[in-house]
Design an enzyme around this catalytic site. Structure first.
Site, PDB file in Angstrom:
ATOM      1  N   HIS A 307      66.349 108.595  31.086  1.00 26.32           N
ATOM      2  CA  HIS A 307      66.322 109.988  30.675  1.00 26.32           C
ATOM      3  C   HIS A 307      67.472 110.237  29.729  1.00 26.32           C
ATOM      4  CE1 HIS A 307      66.134 114.356  30.805  1.00 26.32           C
ATOM      5  NE2 HIS A 307      64.895 114.183  31.208  1.00 26.32           N
ATOM      6  N   ASP A 364      58.502 111.816  35.886  1.00 26.01           N
ATOM      7  CA  ASP A 364      57.151 111.353  35.589  1.00 26.01           C
ATOM      8  C   ASP A 364      56.764 110.092  36.340  1.00 26.01           C
ATOM      9  OD1 ASP A 364      56.486 113.393  33.855  1.00 26.01           O
ATOM     10  OD2 ASP A 364      57.518 112.426  32.189  1.00 26.01           O
TER      11      ASP A 364
HETATM   12  N1  CMC Z   1      62.694 100.648  29.754  1.00 24.64           N
HETATM   13  C1  CMC Z   1      63.511  99.689  29.240  1.00 24.64           C
HETATM   14  N2  CMC Z   1      64.632  99.944  28.554  1.00 24.64           N
HETATM   15  C2  CMC Z   1      64.973 101.239  28.371  1.00 24.64           C
HETATM   16  C3  CMC Z   1      64.183 102.292  28.865  1.00 24.64           C
HETATM   17  C4  CMC Z   1      63.018 101.965  29.577  1.00 24.64           C
HETATM   18  N3  CMC Z   1      62.231 102.932  30.082  1.00 24.64           N
HETATM   19  N4  CMC Z   1      64.748 103.477  28.533  1.00 24.64           N
HETATM   20  C5  CMC Z   1      65.857 103.179  27.845  1.00 24.64           C
HETATM   21  N5  CMC Z   1      66.002 101.820  27.733  1.00 24.64           N
HETATM   22  C6  CMC Z   1      67.112 101.091  27.116  1.00 24.64           C
HETATM   23  C7  CMC Z   1      67.022 101.135  25.600  1.00 24.64           C
HETATM   24  O1  CMC Z   1      66.293 100.027  25.095  1.00 24.64           O
HETATM   25  C8  CMC Z   1      68.483 101.096  25.225  1.00 24.64           C
HETATM   26  O2  CMC Z   1      68.935  99.760  25.390  1.00 24.64           O
HETATM   27  P1  CMC Z   1      70.093  99.174  24.405  1.00 24.64           P
HETATM   28  O3  CMC Z   1      71.311 100.005  24.686  1.00 24.64           O
HETATM   29  O4  CMC Z   1      70.226  97.736  24.807  1.00 24.64           O
HETATM   30  O5  CMC Z   1      69.586  99.335  23.004  1.00 24.64           O
HETATM   31  C9  CMC Z   1      69.165 101.937  26.307  1.00 24.64           C
HETATM   32  O6  CMC Z   1      68.310 101.801  27.459  1.00 24.64           O
HETATM   33  C10 CMC Z   1      69.316 103.434  25.955  1.00 24.64           C
HETATM   34  O7  CMC Z   1      68.042 103.934  25.612  1.00 24.64           O
HETATM   35  P2  CMC Z   1      67.774 105.057  24.524  1.00 24.64           P
HETATM   36  O8  CMC Z   1      66.376 104.915  24.003  1.00 24.64           O
HETATM   37  O9  CMC Z   1      68.883 105.031  23.505  1.00 24.64           O
HETATM   38  O10 CMC Z   1      67.935 106.353  25.386  1.00 24.64           O
HETATM   39  P3  CMC Z   1      67.425 107.788  24.990  1.00 24.64           P
HETATM   40  O11 CMC Z   1      68.287 108.733  25.706  1.00 24.64           O
HETATM   41  O12 CMC Z   1      67.306 107.927  23.515  1.00 24.64           O
HETATM   42  O13 CMC Z   1      65.917 107.790  25.560  1.00 24.64           O
HETATM   43  C11 CMC Z   1      64.037 108.100  26.964  1.00 24.64           C
HETATM   44  C12 CMC Z   1      65.534 108.425  26.728  1.00 24.64           C
HETATM   45  C13 CMC Z   1      63.510 108.970  28.091  1.00 24.64           C
HETATM   46  C14 CMC Z   1      63.224 108.443  25.675  1.00 24.64           C
HETATM   47  C15 CMC Z   1      63.910 106.590  27.295  1.00 24.64           C
HETATM   48  O14 CMC Z   1      64.648 106.288  28.466  1.00 24.64           O
HETATM   49  C16 CMC Z   1      62.454 106.139  27.473  1.00 24.64           C
HETATM   50  O15 CMC Z   1      61.801 105.805  26.482  1.00 24.64           O
HETATM   51  N6  CMC Z   1      61.920 106.151  28.734  1.00 24.64           N
HETATM   52  C17 CMC Z   1      60.524 105.845  28.996  1.00 24.64           C
HETATM   53  C18 CMC Z   1      59.676 107.082  28.695  1.00 24.64           C
HETATM   54  C19 CMC Z   1      59.805 108.157  29.768  1.00 24.64           C
HETATM   55  O16 CMC Z   1      59.733 107.860  30.947  1.00 24.64           O
HETATM   56  N7  CMC Z   1      59.932 109.425  29.317  1.00 24.64           N
HETATM   57  C20 CMC Z   1      59.955 110.578  30.221  1.00 24.64           C
HETATM   58  C21 CMC Z   1      61.254 111.295  30.227  1.00 24.64           C
HETATM   59  S1  CMC Z   1      61.352 112.438  31.616  1.00 24.64           S
HETATM   60  C22 CMC Z   1      60.183 113.657  31.299  1.00 24.64           C
HETATM   61  C23 CMC Z   1      60.656 114.629  30.281  1.00 24.64           C
HETATM   62  O17 CMC Z   1      61.549 115.425  30.599  1.00 24.64           O
HETATM   63  O18 CMC Z   1      60.130 114.595  29.165  1.00 24.64           O
END
Ligand code: CMC
Length: 428
Positions: A307, A364
């Site tokens: 998240h 989710d």
């Molecule tokens: N699986 C594997 N690796 C992950 C995941 C995941 N679900 N989420 C983040 N990472 C890794 C990412 O690759 C990165 O690694 P590194 O530092 O080595 O490059 C690190 O963790 C940080 O990730 P980020 O993408 O920079 O984090 P963010 O804050 O931009 O993204 C997120 C947050 C929710 C978009 C992301 O965690 C994600 O894609 N999760 C899966 C989709 C999901 O479940 N979304 C629902 C969110 S809750 C409902 C809502 O409120 O919308």
């Protein structure tokens, strides 16, 4: 402590006011920075940017706290109903018994939609995604209820649009479901409360009376409450920014629905179940899928994990996990997909990749399992998220209007070509 911050650029020092919120959150106010210095700030993805001051929802991602108008999500999920929470978010306080009765009465008076709106359902191809349908239908409400287009609406007129939206959205969502089955639409019944009425229109049949199980009503209330607001997320920010151009409520909400659709936001609930089903069909080897999620050359991500704000745990996930166990037990469902979800969670919570990056199950991860148990098809999940999020979007839109916020218009740093001479087409 000083209530200003100093920014030094070259030989110049700029004093920037420090703002403190009621939960002791600190921000540096840069609203005059460009005028004073010629500089803008750059924060792609807005990870460090406060877009507004808001009195609706507070969350502390480090401590895993979520509150609506000062009330903890745990208390609201346990004691309240979705409609009471909707009132709280939109109007600022919990309603008295009289106010709640009046609110419910008003909602029940507006659940019917213009009959001509049904023609939209005829136009959508069978199998088209419910989120595309919902976004179009909500925008189309501006054509059927043009009072919302009037500039400088009075507070009463705005309120009527709000009540109409909340009331009609439940009818539209249930009809989207009916359309997906090719079944006749079920009209609302005023004798039911909001959530029971929604379930009645969704699962009812014209051919026979149905009883709505109070266990399901309770689970649905909880799910909708947990999704009702989440401060300045992608869809809420979209609603505010669209509304800031003086677009009407329906158009602003329709944009919010589109923002929610993406799998990185609300669309994750559909993506989680699709992922779990894929893992099940693949033999249920969770270690293999965890390895895929960690592999930087593999685009696969563990859906329902991580998240932007919660870096400890998502308090909504904790409540939902318990609700999920309760409802499956009460309905006597033994879902193999749930077993896979539990195993994935167990493995991921111990794995250094997920631990170091503070990736925990989010709301989710479990909501889809409950929706599945209640009988909703996978592609309806995000629409249910939208139904829950509606009061939050409305509250955000209303607050933005009441605070008379200026049009949202970010700056950029231009990185393109500079001063090219036009070349005639035959010379390129
Ligand atoms: N699986 C594997 N690796 C992950 C995941 C995941 N679900 N989420 C983040 N990472 C890794 C990412 O690759 C990165 O690694 P590194 O530092 O080595 O490059 C690190 O963790 C940080 O990730 P980020 O993408 O920079 O984090 P963010 O804050 O931009 O993204 C997120 C947050 C929710 C978009 C992301 O965690 C994600 O894609 N999760 C899966 C989709 C999901 O479940 N979304 C629902 C969110 S809750 C409902 C809502 O409120 O919308």
């Amino acid at each position: 402590m000083s209530d200003t911050a100093q920014l030094i650029i070259g030989d110049k020092t700029y004093e920037l006011p420090v703002i403190t919120g009621t939960e002791d959150e600190k921000a540096i106010d840069i609203s005059k920075l460009r005028d004073q210095s010629g500089y803008v700030t750059l924060d792609i993805g807005y990870k460090n940017t406060g877009a507004t001051k808001s009195a609706i929802t507070f969350l502390d991602g480090e401590k895993g706290i979520l509150k609506y108008r000062g009330y903890s999500i745990e208390q609201l999920a346990e004691k309240s109903t979705f409609i009471e929470v909707a009132y709280l978010l939109i109007y600022g306080d919990l309603p008295t018994a009289e106010q709640l009765k009046d609110f419910q009465y008003q909602l029940s008076r507006h659940t019917l939609v213009q009959e001509d709106m049904k023609k939209f359902f005829d136009g959508f191809p069978q199998g088209s995604h419910p989120m595309g349908q919902l976004s179009s239908l909500v925008c189309a409400m501006s054509a059927f209820y043009p009072d919302s287009l009037k500039p400088n609406q009075t507070a009463q007129e705005v309120n009527l649009s709000i009540v109409k939206t909340l009331a009609k959205m439940s009818t539209l969502v249930s009809w989207i479901y009916k359309k997906s089955l090719g079944h006749p639409y079920i009209y609302p019944r005023n004798k039911y409360d909001y959530v029971t009425n929604f379930l009645y229109m969704t699962f009812g049949q014209r051919t026979e009376e149905i009883e709505i199980d109070p266990v399901i009503v309770d689970a649905m209330n909880k799910l909708l409450i947990l999704h009702a607001d989440h401060e300045q997320n992608c869809s809420a920010s979209t609603v505010r920014i669209v509304g800031s151009s003086d677009s009407n409520l329906y158009a602003s909400l329709s944009a919010g629905i589109s923002a929610l659709w993406g799998p990185l936001h609300g669309g994750a609930n559909q993506a989680v179940i699709e992922m779990l089903e894929k893992i099940q069909q693949d033999g249920g080897d969770t270690d293999k899928w965890i390895a895929k999620a960690k592999d930087k050359n593999d685009p696969f991500r563990l859906m329902g994990f991580g998240h932007r704000v919660y870096k400890n745990f998502d308090p909504r996930a904790r409540i939902i996990k318990k609700a999920c166990d309760d409802i499956l037990e009460k309905l006597g469902i033994d879902d193999e997909v749930l077993q896979i979800a539990k195993k994935l969670e167990e493995v991921a919570l111990k794995d250094p990749y997920f631990v170091q990056r503070k990736l925990y199950p989010n709301v989710d991860f479990y909501s889809g399992i409950i929706y599945r148990a209640l009988g909703f098809p996978t592609d309806m999940f995000t629409v249910l998220f939208a139904l829950g999020r509606l009061p939050g979007w409305i509250a955000q839109w209303k607050e933005m209007k009441e605070n008379k916020e200026p049009i949202g218009r970010p700056r950029q740093i231009y990185t393109g070509e500079v001063n090219r001479e036009y070349v005639d087409i035959d010379k390129r």
